[in-house]
Design a protein around this motif. Structure first.
Motif, PDB file in Angstrom:
ATOM      1  N   ALA A 109     -40.451  -6.376 -22.493  1.00 51.51           N
ATOM      2  CA  ALA A 109     -40.797  -7.801 -22.345  1.00 51.51           C
ATOM      3  C   ALA A 109     -39.661  -8.542 -21.630  1.00 51.51           C
ATOM      4  O   ALA A 109     -39.882  -9.323 -20.699  1.00 51.51           O
ATOM      5  CB  ALA A 109     -41.076  -8.408 -23.713  1.00 51.51           C
ATOM      6  N   GLU A 110     -38.420  -8.276 -22.068  1.00 55.52           N
ATOM      7  CA  GLU A 110     -37.235  -8.899 -21.445  1.00 55.52           C
ATOM      8  C   GLU A 110     -37.196  -8.617 -19.947  1.00 55.52           C
ATOM      9  O   GLU A 110     -36.950  -9.486 -19.128  1.00 55.52           O
ATOM     10  CB  GLU A 110     -35.957  -8.300 -22.051  1.00 55.52           C
ATOM     11  CG  GLU A 110     -35.539  -8.868 -23.383  1.00 55.52           C
ATOM     12  CD  GLU A 110     -34.977 -10.269 -23.237  1.00 55.52           C
ATOM     13  OE1 GLU A 110     -34.479 -10.578 -22.154  1.00 55.52           O
ATOM     14  OE2 GLU A 110     -35.075 -11.042 -24.212  1.00 55.52           O
ATOM     15  N   LEU A 111     -37.449  -7.354 -19.607  1.00 55.16           N
ATOM     16  CA  LEU A 111     -37.361  -6.942 -18.198  1.00 55.16           C
ATOM     17  C   LEU A 111     -38.437  -7.644 -17.362  1.00 55.16           C
ATOM     18  O   LEU A 111     -38.164  -8.124 -16.249  1.00 55.16           O
ATOM     19  CB  LEU A 111     -37.513  -5.416 -18.121  1.00 55.16           C
ATOM     20  CG  LEU A 111     -37.254  -4.742 -16.787  1.00 55.16           C
ATOM     21  CD1 LEU A 111     -35.896  -5.133 -16.216  1.00 55.16           C
ATOM     22  CD2 LEU A 111     -37.318  -3.219 -16.943  1.00 55.16           C
ATOM     23  N   LEU A 112     -39.651  -7.745 -17.912  1.00 57.99           N
ATOM     24  CA  LEU A 112     -40.729  -8.405 -17.162  1.00 57.99           C
ATOM     25  C   LEU A 112     -40.400  -9.878 -16.935  1.00 57.99           C
ATOM     26  O   LEU A 112     -40.707 -10.448 -15.881  1.00 57.99           O
ATOM     27  CB  LEU A 112     -42.066  -8.261 -17.899  1.00 57.99           C
ATOM     28  CG  LEU A 112     -42.627  -6.842 -17.960  1.00 57.99           C
ATOM     29  CD1 LEU A 112     -43.909  -6.787 -18.774  1.00 57.99           C
ATOM     30  CD2 LEU A 112     -42.878  -6.291 -16.549  1.00 57.99           C
ATOM     31  N   ASN A 121     -41.681 -16.988 -19.366  1.00 56.16           N
ATOM     32  CA  ASN A 121     -40.750 -16.262 -20.217  1.00 56.16           C
ATOM     33  C   ASN A 121     -41.312 -15.821 -21.556  1.00 56.16           C
ATOM     34  O   ASN A 121     -40.570 -15.618 -22.497  1.00 56.16           O
ATOM     35  CB  ASN A 121     -39.461 -17.083 -20.410  1.00 56.16           C
ATOM     36  CG  ASN A 121     -39.798 -18.527 -20.635  1.00 56.16           C
ATOM     37  OD1 ASN A 121     -40.897 -18.815 -21.070  1.00 56.16           O
ATOM     38  ND2 ASN A 121     -38.877 -19.422 -20.333  1.00 56.16           N
ATOM     39  N   ARG A 122     -42.611 -15.646 -21.667  1.00 55.72           N
ATOM     40  CA  ARG A 122     -43.173 -15.064 -22.885  1.00 55.72           C
ATOM     41  C   ARG A 122     -44.154 -13.954 -22.490  1.00 55.72           C
ATOM     42  O   ARG A 122     -44.882 -14.089 -21.488  1.00 55.72           O
ATOM     43  CB  ARG A 122     -43.908 -16.137 -23.706  1.00 55.72           C
ATOM     44  CG  ARG A 122     -43.010 -17.283 -24.144  1.00 55.72           C
ATOM     45  CD  ARG A 122     -41.808 -16.859 -24.981  1.00 55.72           C
ATOM     46  NE  ARG A 122     -42.175 -16.387 -26.310  1.00 55.72           N
ATOM     47  CZ  ARG A 122     -42.344 -17.163 -27.368  1.00 55.72           C
ATOM     48  NH1 ARG A 122     -42.134 -18.470 -27.271  1.00 55.72           N
ATOM     49  NH2 ARG A 122     -42.668 -16.652 -28.530  1.00 55.72           N
ATOM     50  N   VAL A 123     -44.146 -12.877 -23.247  1.00 58.98           N
ATOM     51  CA  VAL A 123     -44.942 -11.685 -22.875  1.00 58.98           C
ATOM     52  C   VAL A 123     -45.819 -11.263 -24.051  1.00 58.98           C
ATOM     53  O   VAL A 123     -45.392 -11.331 -25.215  1.00 58.98           O
ATOM     54  CB  VAL A 123     -43.993 -10.522 -22.486  1.00 58.98           C
ATOM     55  CG1 VAL A 123     -44.769  -9.231 -22.256  1.00 58.98           C
ATOM     56  CG2 VAL A 123     -43.198 -10.877 -21.238  1.00 58.98           C
ATOM     57  N   ALA A 309     -50.000  -6.231 -19.674  1.00 59.61           N
ATOM     58  CA  ALA A 309     -49.251  -7.340 -20.278  1.00 59.61           C
ATOM     59  C   ALA A 309     -49.699  -8.649 -19.657  1.00 59.61           C
ATOM     60  O   ALA A 309     -50.188  -8.666 -18.523  1.00 59.61           O
ATOM     61  CB  ALA A 309     -47.749  -7.149 -20.055  1.00 59.61           C
ATOM     62  N   ILE A 310     -49.554  -9.739 -20.432  1.00 61.58           N
ATOM     63  CA  ILE A 310     -49.609 -11.048 -19.783  1.00 61.58           C
ATOM     64  C   ILE A 310     -48.240 -11.699 -19.949  1.00 61.58           C
ATOM     65  O   ILE A 310     -47.563 -11.513 -20.963  1.00 61.58           O
ATOM     66  CB  ILE A 310     -50.745 -11.958 -20.309  1.00 61.58           C
ATOM     67  CG1 ILE A 310     -50.600 -12.273 -21.785  1.00 61.58           C
ATOM     68  CG2 ILE A 310     -52.105 -11.342 -20.020  1.00 61.58           C
ATOM     69  CD1 ILE A 310     -51.622 -13.300 -22.260  1.00 61.58           C
ATOM     70  N   ILE A 311     -47.840 -12.420 -18.898  1.00 61.90           N
ATOM     71  CA  ILE A 311     -46.539 -13.079 -18.888  1.00 61.90           C
ATOM     72  C   ILE A 311     -46.846 -14.560 -18.686  1.00 61.90           C
ATOM     73  O   ILE A 311     -47.591 -14.900 -17.760  1.00 61.90           O
ATOM     74  CB  ILE A 311     -45.671 -12.547 -17.724  1.00 61.90           C
ATOM     75  CG1 ILE A 311     -45.608 -11.016 -17.806  1.00 61.90           C
ATOM     76  CG2 ILE A 311     -44.263 -13.131 -17.747  1.00 61.90           C
ATOM     77  CD1 ILE A 311     -45.510 -10.342 -16.480  1.00 61.90           C
TER      78      ILE A 311
END
Ligand code: PLP
Length: 536
Positions: A109-112, A121-123, A309-311
């Motif tokens: 999540a951090e990397l995305l 900034n949320r995954v 994923a959704i970001i």
């Protein structure tokens, strides 16, 4: 029923070289294998993969010219991934998201987020592209609900487009041949014209068109009312519907401004175009825009495990969490094994500079595809970005006239390519009925020699395709087999619906809603007793 019928015995030493049929596994006496997908084609049985190549059980080699369905960005048999998967398997494969956090999920999540603009900034993890689109739709809806704008429930999208196979993502999809059987089951969300310049839905030409396809968004918002619209969803570069159609540069900045002006969320479906495929990490980065929600899948794990994923923006999530939490989730989502594999996949993309490779070798691929266009008159258009390209076939290049639907030219092209040891991805851009094209999207690990080999095999397949099409033209006879006749008949029905010419379409007697749609009359079952009808 005997136990054998329920659980037929498997052969003790199955001979891999024999084609599977129902007499070997599955239902005894069945003429077909028990496993089914969309069609009943007989396909080679895969043995293994190495780099850009796949091998069947007879040892035949196939250059993976489309990364499967634009998934296998790292090619096959990647050893770093195998090591990362094995290491995680030794620790723990599955934990449930309401019982444990897990490091691989956090790190991925951090990397995305690091690879996204600061606002995103949320995954949230899912297991596929369709689930990602469903999640984006539900998140957007729940956001508006949680801030008291309950009216905002309509999702605008484009036609043609492809956003997935589940009912919510299908409702956002504009691809008649996939939509029509399920119309009674899906919400009738409005669609605007996709930026598909080769066969412009508005019959205009760039740049005189004034990018009207983008301005159509504003007209749609005005006619449905911004208070009713939750979001607009779009693929950055057309994928499985318009075949790598790149919008004019003005398109997305106009769309973004309209979304902001009318308080509509912008959802970018980056499922096919993300993770380096088009020469930027996310497909929308070709333009200076910041979406509200981004959906990614396919290349996220390069096919080594199902994950998506959704970001999205913190503001959306904060509101939704404040209002009681996101009412959505899937059992396998964010499991440690899938996240460890995807984490390693993205690290490889970064370490081996594969985004850059997509950009540089993409330019070379496009040059070489244009050379093929010079040699083969059946190619009407070459388009795309980075290592994401399509060639569209035409009967008449000057008039951009498509081939008859029942010639199934894209399928024939893919089959001939396979015979010549090359995999390409066949699709149709005109709502699934015609506009035959194939996607060329090899693994991002490909080198110049790999592209040369791809072009050599494609060249031979195109020569064979041209001969076949000359034969079709001379004989005027489409190659018709039982299954293709059925599919064509179905296409004709679909085309009648699409033209709104329902006179020729037989009502489906047992599908209440369909009959209601066709006759305009409320459905009352023939068996219904008097007084059983719908309440006033
Ligand atoms: N969105 C886009 C743009 C796609 O291309 C696809 C699949 O091709 C999907 C969503 C659906 O993804 P999946 O097949 O993983 O459900």
């Amino acid at each position: 029923m005997s136990i054998d019928r329920i659980n037929p015995p498997l052969p003790s030493h199955p001979d891999e070289s024999l084609p599977l049929d129902g007499s070997q596994v599955g239902i005894p006496g069945s003429p077909r294998p028990v496993l089914f997908y969309q069609r009943q084609d007989s396909l080679p049985v895969v043995s293994h993969g190495r780099g850009i190549y796949l091998y069947d059980i007879h040892g035949k080699e196939y250059l993976d010219g489309c990364s499967g369905a634009v998934v296998a960005n790292l090619g096959h048999g990647n050893e770093r991934i195998a090591r990362a998967a094995a290491a995680q398997l030794e620790k723990v494969a599955f934990t449930y998201r309401t019982q444990f956090e897990n490091r691989p999920a956090d790190e991925l999540a951090e990397l995305l987020v690091q690879l996204s603009p600061p606002e995103l900034n949320r995954v949230f993890f899912v297991n596929s592209g369709s689930e990602g689109v469903e999640s984006a739709i539900k998140l957007a809806r729940q956001y508006w609900w949680s801030i008291g704008k309950q009216g905002k429930s309509v999702f605008l999208s484009r036609r043609p487009s492809y956003h997935g196979a589940t009912l919510g993502s299908l409702a956002a999809t504009g691809y008649s041949s996939l939509n029509i059987p399920f119309i009674p089951l899906t919400v009738a969300w409005p669609k605007i014209s996709a930026p598909y310049c080769y066969h412009c839905p508005l019959n205009k030409q760039y740049p005189e068109c004034n990018i009207d396809c983008a301005h159509e968004l504003e007209w749609a918002i005005q006619s449905y009312g911004a208070d009713n619209i939750a979001a607009f969803i779009a693929e950055p570069i057309g994928g499985a519907s318009t075949g790598a159609a790149v919008p004019p540069d003005e398109y997305f900045p106009i769309v973004e401004k309209i979304c902001r002006d009318y308080e509509i969320l912008l959802i970018i479906d980056d499922v096919m175009t993300g993770c380096g495929r088009t020469g930027t990490f996310y497909g929308y980065e070709h333009w200076d825009i910041t979406p509200d929600i981004v959906v990614t899948a396919k290349g996220l794990s390069a096919g080594y495990t199902p994950i998506g994923a959704i970001i999205c923006r913190t503001e959306l999530i904060d509101e939704v969490l404040r209002s009681g939490g996101f009412m959505h989730g899937h059992t396998f989502a964010g499991n440690p094994l899938s996240c460890a594999i995807a984490l390693e996949a993205i690290r490889i993309v970064i370490d081996e500079q594969l985004v850059e490779n997509s950009r540089v070798l993409g330019t070379y691929l496009h040059e070489r595809l244009h050379e093929l266009k010079d040699r083969h008159v059946v190619i009407g258009d070459v388009r795309g970005r980075g290592l994401f390209a399509a060639i569209e076939f035409v009967a008449d290049r000057a008039a951009r006239r498509v081939f008859p639907a029942d010639w199934f030219v894209a399928l024939e092209a893919a089959e001939l390519a396979r015979e010549h040891g090359l995999l390409v991805y066949p699709r149709r851009s005109l709502f699934g009925h015609s506009g035959d094209h194939v996607l060329i999207a090899p693994p991002l690990t490909i080198d110049k020699a790999g592209i040369d080999e791809l072009i050599t095999r494609l060249d031979r397949a195109l020569a064979a395709l041209s001969n076949l099409l000359i034969e079709y033209t001379e004989t005027r006879a489409a190659k018709i087999e039982d299954s293709t006749v059925k599919r064509f008949e179905q296409d004709e029905d679909v085309a009648d619906y699409a033209r709104a010419d329902l006179s020729e379409v037989e009502p489906v007697e047992d599908a209440n809603v369909t009959r209601q749609m066709i006759t305009g009359q409320p459905y009352i079952s023939d068996d219904a007793e008097e007084g059983d009808g719908p309440e006033e």
